[in-house]
Motif scaffolding. Structure first.
Motif, PDB file in Angstrom:
ATOM      1  N   HIS A   1      -8.113  -2.009   8.509  1.00 33.26           N
ATOM      2  CA  HIS A   1      -7.850  -2.922   7.392  1.00 33.26           C
ATOM      3  C   HIS A   1      -6.353  -3.173   7.221  1.00 33.26           C
ATOM      4  O   HIS A   1      -5.884  -3.478   6.135  1.00 33.26           O
ATOM      5  N   TYR A   2      -5.626  -3.029   8.327  1.00 31.64           N
ATOM      6  CA  TYR A   2      -4.165  -3.126   8.290  1.00 31.64           C
ATOM      7  C   TYR A   2      -3.698  -4.444   7.662  1.00 31.64           C
ATOM      8  O   TYR A   2      -2.843  -4.457   6.765  1.00 31.64           O
ATOM      9  N   ASP A   3      -4.256  -5.573   8.115  1.00 33.71           N
ATOM     10  CA  ASP A   3      -3.797  -6.880   7.634  1.00 33.71           C
ATOM     11  C   ASP A   3      -4.092  -7.055   6.145  1.00 33.71           C
ATOM     12  O   ASP A   3      -3.262  -7.598   5.401  1.00 33.71           O
ATOM     13  N   ALA A   4      -5.264  -6.596   5.701  1.00 28.36           N
ATOM     14  CA  ALA A   4      -5.620  -6.736   4.285  1.00 28.36           C
ATOM     15  C   ALA A   4      -4.699  -5.887   3.412  1.00 28.36           C
ATOM     16  O   ALA A   4      -4.288  -6.306   2.317  1.00 28.36           O
ATOM     17  N   ILE A   5      -4.356  -4.700   3.881  1.00 33.95           N
ATOM     18  CA  ILE A   5      -3.444  -3.832   3.126  1.00 33.95           C
ATOM     19  C   ILE A   5      -2.059  -4.461   3.056  1.00 33.95           C
ATOM     20  O   ILE A   5      -1.410  -4.460   2.005  1.00 33.95           O
ATOM     21  N   MET A   6      -1.602  -5.026   4.163  1.00 30.55           N
ATOM     22  CA  MET A   6      -0.313  -5.721   4.156  1.00 30.55           C
ATOM     23  C   MET A   6      -0.347  -6.889   3.174  1.00 30.55           C
ATOM     24  O   MET A   6       0.657  -7.186   2.489  1.00 30.55           O
ATOM     25  N   GLY A   7      -1.494  -7.531   3.067  1.00 30.03           N
ATOM     26  CA  GLY A   7      -1.629  -8.641   2.124  1.00 30.03           C
ATOM     27  C   GLY A   7      -1.486  -8.209   0.684  1.00 30.03           C
ATOM     28  O   GLY A   7      -1.033  -8.988  -0.168  1.00 30.03           O
ATOM     29  N   VAL A   8      -1.848  -6.962   0.375  1.00 30.13           N
ATOM     30  CA  VAL A   8      -1.663  -6.425  -0.974  1.00 30.13           C
ATOM     31  C   VAL A   8      -0.205  -6.044  -1.202  1.00 30.13           C
ATOM     32  O   VAL A   8       0.392  -6.350  -2.246  1.00 30.13           O
ATOM     33  N   MET A   9       0.402  -5.409  -0.210  1.00 34.28           N
ATOM     34  CA  MET A   9       1.712  -4.801  -0.411  1.00 34.28           C
ATOM     35  C   MET A   9       2.877  -5.774  -0.258  1.00 34.28           C
ATOM     36  O   MET A   9       3.838  -5.709  -1.032  1.00 34.28           O
ATOM     37  N   LEU A  10       2.835  -6.661   0.701  1.00 29.41           N
ATOM     38  CA  LEU A  10       4.009  -7.497   0.968  1.00 29.41           C
ATOM     39  C   LEU A  10       4.451  -8.333  -0.236  1.00 29.41           C
ATOM     40  O   LEU A  10       5.657  -8.435  -0.500  1.00 29.41           O
ATOM     41  N   PRO A  11       3.535  -8.933  -1.006  1.00 29.19           N
ATOM     42  CA  PRO A  11       3.987  -9.722  -2.163  1.00 29.19           C
ATOM     43  C   PRO A  11       4.703  -8.900  -3.229  1.00 29.19           C
ATOM     44  O   PRO A  11       5.393  -9.468  -4.082  1.00 29.19           O
ATOM     45  N   THR A  12       4.557  -7.584  -3.196  1.00 21.50           N
ATOM     46  CA  THR A  12       5.193  -6.734  -4.211  1.00 21.50           C
ATOM     47  C   THR A  12       6.596  -6.290  -3.795  1.00 21.50           C
ATOM     48  O   THR A  12       7.282  -5.622  -4.571  1.00 21.50           O
TER      49      THR A  12
ATOM     50  N   LYS B   1      -6.198  -1.450  -5.600  1.00 14.78           N
ATOM     51  CA  LYS B   1      -6.617  -2.575  -4.745  1.00 14.78           C
ATOM     52  C   LYS B   1      -6.885  -2.104  -3.315  1.00 14.78           C
ATOM     53  O   LYS B   1      -7.860  -2.505  -2.675  1.00 14.78           O
ATOM     54  N   ILE B   2      -6.007  -1.228  -2.821  1.00 15.39           N
ATOM     55  CA  ILE B   2      -6.163  -0.733  -1.454  1.00 15.39           C
ATOM     56  C   ILE B   2      -7.403   0.145  -1.338  1.00 15.39           C
ATOM     57  O   ILE B   2      -8.116   0.106  -0.321  1.00 15.39           O
ATOM     58  N   ALA B   3      -7.675   0.943  -2.368  1.00 12.45           N
ATOM     59  CA  ALA B   3      -8.874   1.781  -2.353  1.00 12.45           C
ATOM     60  C   ALA B   3     -10.137   0.927  -2.196  1.00 12.45           C
ATOM     61  O   ALA B   3     -11.061   1.287  -1.454  1.00 12.45           O
ATOM     62  N   ARG B   4     -10.174  -0.216  -2.871  1.00 10.39           N
ATOM     63  CA  ARG B   4     -11.335  -1.109  -2.733  1.00 10.39           C
ATOM     64  C   ARG B   4     -11.422  -1.673  -1.319  1.00 10.39           C
ATOM     65  O   ARG B   4     -12.515  -1.805  -0.758  1.00 10.39           O
ATOM     66  N   ILE B   5     -10.284  -2.012  -0.730  1.00 13.19           N
ATOM     67  CA  ILE B   5     -10.274  -2.503   0.652  1.00 13.19           C
ATOM     68  C   ILE B   5     -10.831  -1.448   1.598  1.00 13.19           C
ATOM     69  O   ILE B   5     -11.564  -1.760   2.557  1.00 13.19           O
ATOM     70  N   LEU B   6     -10.523  -0.198   1.331  1.00 14.30           N
ATOM     71  CA  LEU B   6     -10.978   0.907   2.179  1.00 14.30           C
ATOM     72  C   LEU B   6     -12.414   1.308   1.902  1.00 14.30           C
ATOM     73  O   LEU B   6     -12.941   2.227   2.543  1.00 14.30           O
TER      74      LEU B   6
END
Length: 550
Positions: free
Chosen positions: A173-184, A275-280
């Protein structure tokens, strides 16, 4: 008194406004029938506390375990005994980013900056690593206090492969996690950010560098090492750790955490990690965000600065129970944490302890002492009734006595004076008071005696002191504290001495006789210190004012 039956206790817990029950009520709503496994069996609700062993443990570390335990026990009462577990998790795979100010052999740590805390030599020379030393300090106190917990360290989980499946899940889920973190993140941080921090195969440092996922199922990544060389390496088996917010989310999912509280400074982390926990494939635990402790100057407490109180420091000057009492109170309000608050915490603990047996169950559930008893599983009728005892002398009054006796006062001297107040002053019969005698001697030696300055009384104050001396001449050693207090009051109210209020009179007594701007009920102090000894204090004060005594 009688202990309320289970039904009445659960009903009171369901409506209690005490913060541990408010937290437990939210957790119970998540699992209305209790937490169940895939087969429908009741399984323990998992509570977690986290600890970063980059510095010596302080009370801010300990409080999280204690407060979480309060919620855990409240949940058990609320649900009629549903099973629970508590994990104390140490993030000791984190890389050391700076050398703490309060650590010996700082050069040793400086040579190992960037390496996982569990792979850095112990500067104290007593344990396998710096992290092992700090973990041991935390566990020693948790064990001393009697907590029921399981200790888990990140290094054990990473190195053993226990987190390997969870790490593979992060790569998937690397790309989805990056999608959460990069905007912050700021633009410059975005350029170097990675959820995965590989451990350099050459230096052993935890690297904050961009990575490329080569094979998620194999756990393989590519990155640039510190010397610029390109490395392909597995992230499994302790060869990498996760960035903080991703690591927290991974841990929640991998361990199945249901409740974790944290400080206000981690508010944003809770949001992103949720958010990341839900992705995982998991969920964010329930939890309370508490206010941070401040030092005596109103600044945030930092492990690296060492500006907080250590557990050992509190216990040098106060009791274990007073520490727990102070940590229970108003967790969502900022509070200072320094030695100056200890005496009040000790006395308030005993005040609440004395009240507990006579309170209705609804009030008991809001009493900090009820929760302190429950932290170690004790809510029996005998234990609740036994909480109703009290100290014959407050800690504040004890400090005033020791302050007058001076920095060289001994336990024997203090107990001899306690004989003026206690019918049979045997330390063996008053073990709690005996503990506080030692604490008061230490507190006075380190903080009170160096600051005491007995000023000379003003002219009107001197006349009032002469009147007090004359009044005391008519009393003997058996005079009650109340009668002595009445005599002090009457003198302070006499217009001829010109006090605008009784407060001014008492302040004069404290400053001229005790050397402090605050003090005890004077009647209690005189009864404890002795009428004759108090008269000698008055003579000394008058001599400082140049008033001759006949």
């Amino acid at each position: 008194m009688t202990t309320p039956n289970q039904t009445a206790l659960q009903a009171a817990a369901a409506n209690s406004k005490a913060w541990p029950f408010q937290e437990a009520q939210r957790l119970a709503k998540r699992f209305p029938d209790g937490k169940r496994d895939d087969q429908g069996n009741l399984v323990p609700v998992l509570f977690e506390t986290g600890y970063g062993p980059s510095g010596l443990p302080h009370i801010g570390t300990f409080q999280e375990v204690l407060r979480t335990t309060f919620v855990r026990r409240a949940y058990e009462v609320l649900t009629g005994g549903h099973p629970t577990r508590l994990v104390a998790f140490s993030d000791d795979m984190d890389g050391l980013r700076k050398v703490p100010d309060n650590i010996p052999n700082a050069g040793l740590l400086a040579e190992n900056l960037g390496k996982p805390l569990s792979r850095i030599p112990d500067p104290f020379g007593t344990h396998e690593s710096f992290a092992h030393h700090n973990n041991a300090m935390l566990r020693d106190f948790l064990d001393r206090f009697g907590f029921d917990y399981e200790f888990v360290s990140a290094s054990d989980r990473y190195n053993s492969g226990a987190f390997d499946d969870a790490l593979r899940n992060v790569l998937r889920h690397y790309d989805a996690i990056m999608g959460v973190m990069l905007p912050t993140l700021r633009a410059e941080r975005q350029a170097t950010y990675s959820p995965v921090l590989p451990v350099s195969p050459t230096t052993g440092a935890v690297l904050q560098v961009p990575i490329e996922v080569i094979d998620a199922e194999a756990g393989t990544i590519r990155f640039a090492d510190e010397d610029g060389s390109t490395i392909e390496q597995s992230i499994l088996g302790g060869k990498a750790k996760l960035q903080w917010k991703v690591d927290w989310a991974m841990r929640w999912v991998a361990l199945g955490v249901d409740y974790e509280m944290c400080g206000k400074d981690l508010t944003d982390s809770v949001t992103q990690s949720g958010k990341i926990a839900r992705i995982l494939g998991g969920h964010k635990p329930e939890g309370m965000i508490y206010e941070l402790f401040l030092d005596a100057n109103g600044e945030k407490i930092s492990k690296s600065k060492g500006n907080g109180l250590t557990i050992e420091e509190w216990l040098t000057y106060g009791s274990e129970e007073s520490l727990g009492f102070y940590l229970f109170r108003e967790p969502k309000s900022a509070k200072q944490l320094h030695v100056g608050i200890i005496p009040k915490a000790v006395d308030e603990y005993w005040q609440f302890r004395e009240k507990l047996p006579s309170q209705p169950v609804e009030q008991q559930l809001g009493n900090a002492v009820w929760h302190l008893l429950g932290a170690n599983g004790g809510h029996s009728e005998g234990e609740l009734a036994g909480a109703g005892d009290s100290l014959p002398v407050t800690y504040g009054l004890l400090l005033n006595l020791v302050g007058v006796l001076g920095a060289d006062a001994s336990r024997e001297q203090v107990w001899s004076y306690l004989g003026n107040y206690i019918h049979d002053p045997d330390p063996a019969d008053h073990p709690d008071l005996d503990v506080l005698v030692d604490r008061a001697l230490a507190y006075n030696r380190d903080f009170v005696a160096p600051t005491l300055i007995k000023r000379a009384p003003a002219a009107n104050e001197a006349r009032a002191l002469e009147a007090l001396d004359a009044a005391l001449a008519g009393f003997d050693a058996e005079t009650s504290a109340e009668d002595l207090q009445t005599a002090v009051y009457e003198i302070g109210k006499r217009e001829e001495f010109g006090f605008e209020s009784l407060r001014d009179w008492f302040k004069a007594l404290y400053e001229t006789l005790l050397g402090s701007s605050q003090g005890p009920r004077m009647g209690s102090f005189i009864a404890l210190y002795g009428v004759g000894n108090t008269r000698r204090l008055i003579v000394e004060a008058l001599q400082r004012a140049g008033v001759a005594q006949s």
